[in-house]
Design an enzyme around this catalytic site. Structure first.
Site, short mmCIF file in Angstrom:
data_model
loop_
_atom_site.label_atom_id
_atom_site.label_comp_id
_atom_site.label_asym_id
_atom_site.label_seq_id
_atom_site.Cartn_x
_atom_site.Cartn_y
_atom_site.Cartn_z
N LYS A 22 0.83 -1.21 0.00
CA LYS A 22 0.00 0.00 0.00
C LYS A 22 0.87 1.26 0.00
O LYS A 22 0.66 2.17 -0.81
CB LYS A 22 -0.89 0.01 1.25
CG LYS A 22 -1.61 1.31 1.48
CD LYS A 22 -2.49 1.28 2.70
CE LYS A 22 -1.82 1.71 3.98
NZ LYS A 22 -1.49 3.13 4.10
N ASN A 23 1.86 1.29 0.90
CA ASN A 23 2.63 2.53 1.05
C ASN A 23 3.62 2.77 -0.08
O ASN A 23 4.29 3.80 -0.12
CB ASN A 23 3.38 2.52 2.39
CG ASN A 23 2.44 2.79 3.55
OD1 ASN A 23 1.25 3.07 3.34
ND2 ASN A 23 2.95 2.71 4.77
N CYS A 117 -4.79 12.99 13.09
CA CYS A 117 -5.42 11.68 12.89
C CYS A 117 -5.28 10.91 14.18
O CYS A 117 -4.61 11.36 15.11
CB CYS A 117 -4.83 10.94 11.70
SG CYS A 117 -3.27 10.17 12.01
N ARG A 122 0.72 14.50 13.18
CA ARG A 122 1.18 14.32 11.81
C ARG A 122 1.16 15.61 10.97
O ARG A 122 0.41 15.73 10.01
CB ARG A 122 0.36 13.23 11.12
CG ARG A 122 0.45 11.91 11.87
CD ARG A 122 -0.29 10.81 11.21
NE ARG A 122 0.50 10.14 10.20
CZ ARG A 122 0.09 9.06 9.54
NH1 ARG A 122 -1.11 8.58 9.77
NH2 ARG A 122 0.85 8.48 8.65
N ASP A 305 4.68 0.77 12.04
CA ASP A 305 3.51 0.08 11.49
C ASP A 305 3.44 -1.40 11.90
O ASP A 305 2.47 -2.08 11.58
CB ASP A 305 3.52 0.18 9.95
CG ASP A 305 3.07 1.54 9.47
OD1 ASP A 305 2.63 2.36 10.30
OD2 ASP A 305 3.14 1.80 8.25
N ILE A 327 7.75 7.23 17.04
CA ILE A 327 7.37 7.96 15.82
C ILE A 327 6.07 8.75 16.00
O ILE A 327 6.00 9.92 15.64
CB ILE A 327 7.22 6.99 14.62
CG1 ILE A 327 8.47 6.11 14.46
CG2 ILE A 327 6.92 7.76 13.34
CD1 ILE A 327 9.69 6.79 13.93
N ARG A 397 -8.73 -0.54 4.38
CA ARG A 397 -7.83 0.47 3.79
C ARG A 397 -6.49 -0.15 3.43
O ARG A 397 -5.82 0.32 2.52
CB ARG A 397 -7.58 1.59 4.81
CG ARG A 397 -8.77 2.52 5.00
CD ARG A 397 -8.35 3.70 5.85
NE ARG A 397 -7.05 4.18 5.43
CZ ARG A 397 -6.10 4.65 6.23
NH1 ARG A 397 -6.31 4.73 7.51
NH2 ARG A 397 -4.95 5.05 5.75
C1 UD1 Z 1 4.31 6.99 6.45
C2 UD1 Z 1 3.47 5.78 6.21
C3 UD1 Z 1 2.88 5.28 7.52
C4 UD1 Z 1 3.99 5.07 8.55
C5 UD1 Z 1 4.86 6.31 8.67
C6 UD1 Z 1 6.08 6.10 9.56
C7 UD1 Z 1 2.67 6.12 3.95
C8 UD1 Z 1 1.53 6.41 3.07
N1 UD1 Z 1 2.43 6.12 5.28
O1 UD1 Z 1 3.46 8.01 6.96
O2 UD1 Z 1 2.19 4.06 7.29
O3 UD1 Z 1 3.41 4.81 9.83
O4 UD1 Z 1 5.35 6.70 7.38
O5 UD1 Z 1 6.84 5.05 9.09
O6 UD1 Z 1 3.77 5.86 3.51
N2 UD1 Z 1 6.49 14.75 10.71
C9 UD1 Z 1 6.66 16.09 10.97
N3 UD1 Z 1 6.58 16.97 9.93
C10 UD1 Z 1 6.31 16.58 8.66
C11 UD1 Z 1 6.14 15.21 8.41
C12 UD1 Z 1 6.24 14.32 9.45
O7 UD1 Z 1 6.92 16.50 12.10
O8 UD1 Z 1 6.23 17.44 7.76
C13 UD1 Z 1 6.62 13.77 11.82
C14 UD1 Z 1 5.33 12.98 12.07
O9 UD1 Z 1 4.44 13.67 12.92
C15 UD1 Z 1 5.87 11.72 12.69
C16 UD1 Z 1 7.21 11.52 11.97
O10 UD1 Z 1 7.55 12.78 11.42
O11 UD1 Z 1 6.11 11.92 14.05
C17 UD1 Z 1 7.19 10.49 10.86
O12 UD1 Z 1 6.08 10.75 10.01
P1 UD1 Z 1 6.12 10.40 8.45
O13 UD1 Z 1 7.29 9.56 8.12
O14 UD1 Z 1 5.97 11.67 7.69
O15 UD1 Z 1 4.81 9.57 8.28
P2 UD1 Z 1 3.95 9.52 6.96
O16 UD1 Z 1 4.85 9.75 5.81
O17 UD1 Z 1 2.74 10.35 7.12
#
Ligand code: UD1
Length: 417
Positions: A22-23, A117, A122, A305, A327, A397
């Site tokens: 999915k990801n 969420c 996030r 995850d 995370i 999902r």
């Molecule tokens: C992706 C995955 C999700 C997985 C996560 C962490 C997809 C579609 N989803 O989510 O399944 O759980 O990686 O492995 O690939 N953060 C910030 N600022 C930002 C972006 C992120 O502070 O602009 C923080 C988030 O709050 C979190 C951490 O960084 O604490 C990691 O998040 P991130 O890797 O961005 O998760 P996703 O990409 O949303």
């Protein structure tokens, strides 16, 4: 709303085929926005999130269809409306992945802010910081990100946190930017590497994906390509954890073991016998698992995850497991539901102390997010008697044919309308 009914207390035993990730599929589908030529994708899983992404892309004017052989064909010849509306973004945060490609290809984008969420805040500040550094002007008005840029310019971007979709968004934007972009502190997740492989097949010039420094030399345009989506390492890990928790044995095919090291290490530590081949993995657990302690962190460390599924394993293990989530700040909601099944879990900040019990008992529980739901399924498979899981749209999902695959492994599971 459908529910899942499980009659637990029996070991899993059998074989299953793992689906595409999915990801990986979601960002790769967004890559179709970068080119006027068709992108043909193999191994795209049939999931609610994939359907939502198709809907989002077709609303923008892309063609999206499934060929008879199952391939997904995305045709980005025309983008009429570079907008991602709140109604779709709120159901799937990965919608933010259209921002970079739209901006790079169309010079403008309007994307709803994803908001919070269940598992945490996030934010998307790193996505916006990177695009701004590449010359975009970005404002947030009425809950929408408005972004403009005549042509993005390559630059050096050091990300403050390791973000998976942030890295993917910026890598896609940089593929069409003018000049060289260097992404530092980039996410090393295999899904980032899979996206890079697809972009390279489309003509992008990218080096270093899979390491924490990615170099992208922008090109004026990208072409079409065919790409097969990598196997889902989280789905793989979920079935392995389920087999281990139930004291069963499984053989999974269509997997990529090179992406599973942290998960397989923990399963071995729990007492499972694990064997692996080029595209398969098998696991056998005799009796009760041993408790394992773990700490989630960006790849190649243990994936957030997979945290919920291992908590379910620890609930029935011999000993006490300490699980630390680094995370997401609120990713222990499954703990309360697991307690309804008789688990002994104490939460202290971002740490869960899980004392293994001899047995769980079936009960009615509620799914709160995708991986939390998977942990309830595992606990339901272990628990004696009947477990009914409500709100299983979360599972739809991210897990293709979950009941069918589990039934193939001998589970007594069905969906209640
Ligand atoms: C992706 C995955 C999700 C997985 C996560 C962490 C997809 C579609 N989803 O989510 O399944 O759980 O990686 O492995 O690939 N953060 C910030 N600022 C930002 C972006 C992120 O502070 O602009 C923080 C988030 O709050 C979190 C951490 O960084 O604490 C990691 O998040 P991130 O890797 O961005 O998760 P996703 O990409 O949303």
């Amino acid at each position: 709303m459908s529910k899942l009914r499980i009659n637990g207390g029996r070991p899993l035993d059998g074989a299953a085929q793992i689906s595409g990730a999915k990801n990986s599929a979601l960002p790769i589908m967004c890559a179709a926005l970068l080119s006027a030529r068709p992108l043909t994708l193999g191994n795209v899983p049939h999931l609610m999130d994939v359907a939502t992404m198709s809907k989002l892309l077709t609303q923008m004017g892309l063609g999206a269809e499934r060929a008879a052989n199952g391939d997904m064909i995305l045709d980005g010849a025309r983008i009429v409306d570079p907008v991602a509306p709140y109604e779709l973004v709120r159901t799937m945060r990965a919608s933010i992945l259209v921002l970079g490609p739209l901006l790079a290809r169309c010079g403008r984008a309007k994307v709803s802010l994803p908001g919070g969420c269940a598992i945490g805040q996030r934010p998307v500040d790193q996505h916006l910081k990177g695009l701004t550094a590449m010359g975009a002007s970005i404002s947030v008005e009425h809950g929408y990100i408005h972004a403009h840029a005549d042509r993005l310019r390559g630059t050096r971007i050091v990300m403050d946190v390791v973000t998976v979709t942030g890295t993917e968004n910026l890598m896609m934007a940089a593929a069409l930017a003018q000049g060289k972009t260097i992404l530092e502190n980039a996410a090393r997740e295999p899904e980032v590497t899979d996206l890079a492989r697809c972009l390279i097949a489309m003509g992008a010039r990218i080096e270093g994906a899979g390491s924490d420094v990615i170099r992208i030399e922008g090109v004026p345009e990208l072409g079409g390509a065919r790409h097969s989506v990598m196997p889902d390492r989280i789905e793989t890990g979920t079935y392995l954890a389920a087999a281990a928790a139930t004291g069963g044995r499984v053989r999974l095919t269509g997997v990529d073991c090179d992406t599973l090291d942290a998960t397989l290490d923990k399963l071995r530590e729990s007492g499972a016998r694990v064997e692996r081949g080029s595209d398969w993995v098998s696991l056998e657990m005799n009796g009760r698992p041993r408790a394992v302690s773990l700490r989630t962190a960006p790849y190649p460390a243990f994936a957030t995850d997979m945290q919920a599924q291992f908590m379910a394993l620890d609930t029935v293990a011999d000993g006490t497991g300490i699980i630390t989530e680094t995370i997401f700040e609120n990713r222990f909601m499954h703990a309360l539901e697991l307690q309804r099944l008789g688990a002994d879990i104490t939460i202290q900040g971002n740490t869960a102390i899980v004392k293994g019990v001899e047995r769980l008992q079936g009960a009615a529980v509620m799914a709160t997010d995708l991986r939390a739901s998977a942990s309830l399924v595992i606990a339901g498979l272990v628990a004696e008697g009947q477990t009914v899981i409500d709100r299983i749209y979360h599972l739809d999902r991210g897990y293709e044919s979950l009941e069918r695959k589990l039934a193939g492994l001998g589970a007594k599971i069905d969906r209640l309308p």
